[in-house]
Design an enzyme around this catalytic site. Structure first.
Site, PDB file in Angstrom:
ATOM      1  CE1 TYR A 200      -9.058  10.024   4.664  1.00 15.40           C
ATOM      2  CE2 TYR A 200      -7.303   8.477   5.231  1.00 15.40           C
ATOM      3  CZ  TYR A 200      -7.708   9.690   4.711  1.00 15.40           C
ATOM      4  OH  TYR A 200      -6.784  10.565   4.212  1.00 15.40           O
ATOM      5  NE  ARG A 247       6.326   6.391   5.107  1.00 18.83           N
ATOM      6  CZ  ARG A 247       6.132   6.464   3.785  1.00 18.83           C
ATOM      7  NH1 ARG A 247       6.785   5.657   2.985  1.00 18.83           N
ATOM      8  NH2 ARG A 247       5.273   7.339   3.275  1.00 18.83           N
ATOM      9  NE  ARG A 257      -1.220  15.130   6.823  1.00 23.38           N
ATOM     10  CZ  ARG A 257      -0.181  15.512   6.064  1.00 23.38           C
ATOM     11  NH1 ARG A 257      -0.237  16.658   5.421  1.00 23.38           N
ATOM     12  NH2 ARG A 257       0.897  14.761   5.950  1.00 23.38           N
ATOM     13  CG  PHE A 317       1.005  -0.566 -12.546  1.00 20.39           C
ATOM     14  CD1 PHE A 317       1.406   0.690 -12.957  1.00 20.39           C
ATOM     15  CD2 PHE A 317      -0.186  -0.684 -11.847  1.00 20.39           C
ATOM     16  CE1 PHE A 317       0.638   1.808 -12.671  1.00 20.39           C
ATOM     17  CE2 PHE A 317      -0.958   0.423 -11.547  1.00 20.39           C
ATOM     18  CZ  PHE A 317      -0.543   1.675 -11.956  1.00 20.39           C
TER      19      PHE A 317
END
Length: 446
Positions: A200, A247, A257, A317
């Site tokens: 997933y 978290r 969920r 980044f």
């Protein structure tokens, strides 16, 4: 995930460390001193001159862009201020390619999130979404999501996509296709095994890491190995995704969920929601620690990946979300507050991490610091204690090369001079970064 529950917002979890909405706080949380397990911690790395970072690049000058691209950057700023800030610091044409990549995946994500779309309509949409990149007039005007403008004005996004070099188009289309298929697969099923958890996370985050890496290499700002080594790129995404899933336990429970793998939590409770009950807090924390240990196994891959980057804007980044993630895991480890409210890193701490994570040696020092914090909190009674110790040992080994390692707080005179100059010339840029951290941490008292 179960049918009828709201799908996870992929890019909100993947490319930023945005905080959950603040649920009710529990009162009277007590602190418990825990005995540490295992051997004593390794000595801290020796200090060495910190590598000098390049000056931050200017934000993308909007007046130099065409109308369509200006619109895309406006959507980017509207949908993710923090991600917009780091994208606009990228060099050259890579900046535009990553902007379009983000908006395409945001549009795909908006389809997945929209619970008003029936499954018999949504599944084919997800499978076929990549093909709409080559259909100039395709748009979707029935979404109820707050980011629906990226679907309603998809012709502008797809037009700018088709203006990109073919190497960029091929990457974006391929990742969009694979992600859509993966999203459709998990629409009606929950994450059971740890293998399915990895699968997933690969679909919603690992593929983003792989796609970005291929864009970096296609731009020739990075070597070809960066885009070719999909295992490392996948680990970059999995580390961020697992951190956010860990978290956000309470927020996800409140919204129906479930993303913690059943294979793990079923050893501690009959139902995942039972972990939030006060009488189960001890086993809940043990389950939490086991998942954090799982996530820590990605850190050596993260450090190997970052060590290959040679362009400063690309390094910044990539590195900033990773150091935010390790700080978040350290804050969550053995912390009952994960099941009671919000666990956050302080705003000032986030700003410091963003400014420090400018070279591989500094990032290694940051990773070392936070795994040592986890080590200090390890209780001897924790079932995952030995596995956690092994994961920490692997991070220590990856963070301690044969030569001396840079300290986060040891600055050379050249760096200090440059920093003073940049402070005078780049206040607006730094203010933008500071504001961006509001999407990394929950606003509140430090």
């Amino acid at each position: 995930m179960a049918a009828g529950s709201r799908a996870v917002s992929v890019l909100r979890r993947t490319l930023t460390l945005s905080p959950p909405r603040k649920p009710p706080r529990a009162a009277g949380q007590r602190r418990v001193q825990q005995q540490r397990c295992g051997a004593p911690p390794a000595p801290p790395p020796a200090a060495a001159p910190r590598l000098q970072p390049a000056a931050p690049g200017p934000l993308c000058p909007q007046d130099s862009l065409g109308c369509g691209l200006r619109t895309c950057y406006r959507y980017l700023n509207q949908t993710s201020r923090s991600f917009a800030a780091v994208i606009q610091a990228l060099d050259g044409e890579l900046r535009h390619a990553v902007c379009i990549f983000y908006l395409v995946l945001r549009a795909l994500d908006t389809v997945e999130d929209d619970m008003s779309i029936p499954l018999d309509v949504k599944v084919p949409m997800l499978h076929e979404f990549h093909s709409h990149l080559y259909q100039p007039d395709w748009k979707y005007t029935e979404s109820k999501e707050k980011d629906r403008q990226v679907l309603e004005d998809f012709p502008t996004i797809s037009m700018e996509f088709r203006k990109l070099s073919k190497v960029y188009q091929d990457v974006i289309s391929d990742i969009c296709h694979k992600m859509g298929v993966g999203m459709a697969e998990f629409l009606e099923k929950k994450v059971d095994s740890q293998h399915e958890w990895d699968k997933y996370c690969h679909y919603v985050a690992g593929l983003v890491g792989i796609g970005l890496s291929r864009l970096f290499s296609a731009s020739e700002l990075e070597d070809s190995i960066v885009g070719q080594d999909t295992e490392l790129a996948n680990s970059m995404g999995l580390f961020l995704q697992k951190t956010n899933i860990i978290r956000d336990y309470l927020e996800d429970q409140m919204e129906g969920r479930e993303f913690w793998p059943r294979e793990v939590w079923s050893r501690y409770a009959k139902k995942l929601s039972d972990l939030a009950k006060p009488e189960n807090i001890d086993v809940a924390v043990q389950c939490l620690n086991e998942l954090i240990t799982n996530a820590l196994h990605h850190v050596p891959d993260v450090l190997t990946y970052l060590s290959r980057l040679k362009n400063q804007s690309v390094f910044n980044f990539c590195a900033i979300p990773q150091v935010m993630a390790i700080a978040t895991l350290a804050a969550c480890y053995n912390n009952q507050q994960v099941f009671r409210g919000v666990v956050k890193i302080r705003k000032g701490q986030a700003v410091t991490l963003m400014m420090d994570a400018t070279n591989i040696q500094a990032v290694k020092a940051i990773m070392y610091q936070y795994v040592e914090e986890i080590y200090q909190k390890m209780p001897s009674t924790d079932p995952s204690c030995r596995r956690t110790q092994q994961a920490i040992a692997a991070v220590r080994a990856a963070s301690l090369p044969a030569g001396p390692m840079a300290s986060r707080h040891h600055y050379s005179p050249i760096y200090l001079s440059c920093a003073m100059l940049l402070a005078a010339l780049s206040w607006q840029y730094l203010s933008t970064l500071s504001k961006a951290t509001e999407e990394y941490v929950q606003a509140g008292d430090n």
